[in-house]
Design a protein around this motif. Structure first.
Motif, PDB file in Angstrom:
ATOM      1  N   ALA A 218       0.859  -1.182   0.000  1.00  0.00           N
ATOM      2  CA  ALA A 218       0.000   0.000   0.000  1.00  0.00           C
ATOM      3  C   ALA A 218       0.894   1.232   0.000  1.00  0.00           C
ATOM      4  O   ALA A 218       1.860   1.308   0.766  1.00  0.00           O
ATOM      5  CB  ALA A 218      -0.877  -0.011   1.244  1.00  0.00           C
TER       6      ALA A 218
ATOM      7  N   VAL B 245       1.147   5.721  -0.535  1.00  0.00           N
ATOM      8  CA  VAL B 245       0.446   6.999  -0.584  1.00  0.00           C
ATOM      9  C   VAL B 245       1.334   7.971  -1.356  1.00  0.00           C
ATOM     10  O   VAL B 245       2.555   7.977  -1.204  1.00  0.00           O
ATOM     11  CB  VAL B 245       0.115   7.512   0.829  1.00  0.00           C
TER      12      VAL B 245
ATOM     13  N   MET C  28      -3.905   7.032  -3.216  1.00  0.00           N
ATOM     14  CA  MET C  28      -3.550   5.875  -2.395  1.00  0.00           C
ATOM     15  C   MET C  28      -3.894   4.605  -3.158  1.00  0.00           C
ATOM     16  O   MET C  28      -4.864   4.589  -3.920  1.00  0.00           O
ATOM     17  CB  MET C  28      -4.322   5.885  -1.088  1.00  0.00           C
TER      18      MET C  28
ATOM     19  N   LEU D 148       0.941  10.429   7.228  1.00  0.00           N
ATOM     20  CA  LEU D 148       0.743  10.533   5.784  1.00  0.00           C
ATOM     21  C   LEU D 148       0.175  11.902   5.458  1.00  0.00           C
ATOM     22  O   LEU D 148      -1.030  12.089   5.406  1.00  0.00           O
ATOM     23  CB  LEU D 148      -0.183   9.426   5.306  1.00  0.00           C
TER      24      LEU D 148
ATOM     25  N   ALA E 190       2.617   3.128   2.735  1.00  0.00           N
ATOM     26  CA  ALA E 190       1.654   3.592   3.730  1.00  0.00           C
ATOM     27  C   ALA E 190       2.074   3.153   5.120  1.00  0.00           C
ATOM     28  O   ALA E 190       1.756   3.785   6.109  1.00  0.00           O
ATOM     29  CB  ALA E 190       0.273   3.052   3.398  1.00  0.00           C
TER      30      ALA E 190
ATOM     31  N   ALA F   5       3.252   2.747  11.326  1.00  0.00           N
ATOM     32  CA  ALA F   5       2.497   3.641  10.452  1.00  0.00           C
ATOM     33  C   ALA F   5       3.209   4.995  10.430  1.00  0.00           C
ATOM     34  O   ALA F   5       3.627   5.499  11.470  1.00  0.00           O
ATOM     35  CB  ALA F   5       1.087   3.798  10.977  1.00  0.00           C
TER      36      ALA F   5
END
Ligand code: BTN
Length: 267
Positions: A212, A214, A220, A262, A253, A259
């Motif tokens: 994944a 971004v 995305m 973003l 991502a 994480a």
């Protein structure tokens, strides 16, 4: 620091007439200097190495920092290859350069589209390509920065990696020698055949593939690798989108199991 200038010259000069190798203790930026030289009419092929840059530049207006590592060691290998080049299509050149540099240094190195060299999800190096037209000649400056020794993560958008993690016995001169001749060959292959011969090699090293991602424009989706022009393919809810390096920056991502924040950035 001993630099293998003569060995590099011997390996390259037969295929690149007029080629020279130059090492400077300090300069603002090897890219800036070669573009200055080109503007003053110096258009011969040259490999310019700086032991230290005071104003190193990265892509998208960022800086390339090279702190001193102490005791004569080189913290960051910084060099630029300048030469006249006339490919039919310029797209994918920085990806082809990345393939060559990564494969010259260690099998564990990977590429993060479009121009970053990564090791274990951290940034080991980057590529900055600039071109200018001078009369009939299109001159390209291919700048490469590689972290050689441990460096602080503070102030960097991506945590750093360094070559000593996988090549503890390789100094900056040896790394340059590994990189230089294959890089010239790769650039000449690109000039003759474009990005297509590098597509499969890039995709085999692509850290984003299947992840994944971004993009800085807010897109995305799942990264699907690059096409024959070097455009990044992203599967979005609205279909497959092609992203070119001029448009956006892209990041996983989720990076390194954490994480990341973003925040879409302007191009
Ligand atoms: C990036 O990661 O955005 C690209 C970094 C490129 C850094 C190299 S170091 C040698 C050459 N001279 C510069 O000023 N930049 C490139």
């Amino acid at each position: 620091m001993v630099w293998p200038s003569e060995a590099i010259w011997e390996a390259v000069s037969a295929s690149l007439p007029g080629f020279t190798v130059e090492v400077l203790p300090q300069i603002d930026s090897t890219n800036t200097d070669l573009m200055r030289r080109a503007k003053s009419g110096q258009l011969d092929p040259v490999l310019l190495v700086a032991e230290r840059q005071t104003a190193g530049r990265g892509r998208l207006g960022r800086q390339w920092h090279s702190d001193a590592a102490g005791a004569g060691a080189i913290q960051s290998l910084t060099f630029s290859l300048g030469l006249p080049l006339a490919p039919q299509n310029w797209s994918g050149l920085s990806l082809a350069v990345g393939v060559s540099v990564a494969q010259s240094l260690h099998p564990d190195l990977r590429l993060k589209w479009p121009n970053d060299i990564w090791l274990q999800d951290r940034k080991l190096g980057g590529i900055l390509i600039e071109t200018g037209s001078f009369g009939d000649v299109r001159y390209v400056v291919i700048g490469v920065g590689i972290n050689m020794a441990a460096r602080e993560a503070a102030g960097l958008s991506t945590p750093p990696a360094w070559l000593a993690e996988v090549q503890p016995d390789m100094d900056a001169g040896q790394a340059l020698q590994e990189i230089a001749a294959p890089l010239v060959r790769a650039v000449q292959t690109f000039e003759a055949q474009g990005f297509a011969p590098f597509q499969a090699r890039f995709n085999a090293l692509d850290v984003l593939a299947g992840r994944a991602v971004v993009c800085s424009d807010g897109t995305m989706g799942e990264a699907l690798g690059v096409d024959a022009t070097g455009a990044l393919l992203v599967q979005t809810a609205a279909g497959v989108r092609k992203i070119t390096s001029a448009e956006v920056s892209v990041r996983p991502a989720v990076a390194g199991g954490l994480a990341v924040a973003l925040v879409p950035r302007p191009c």
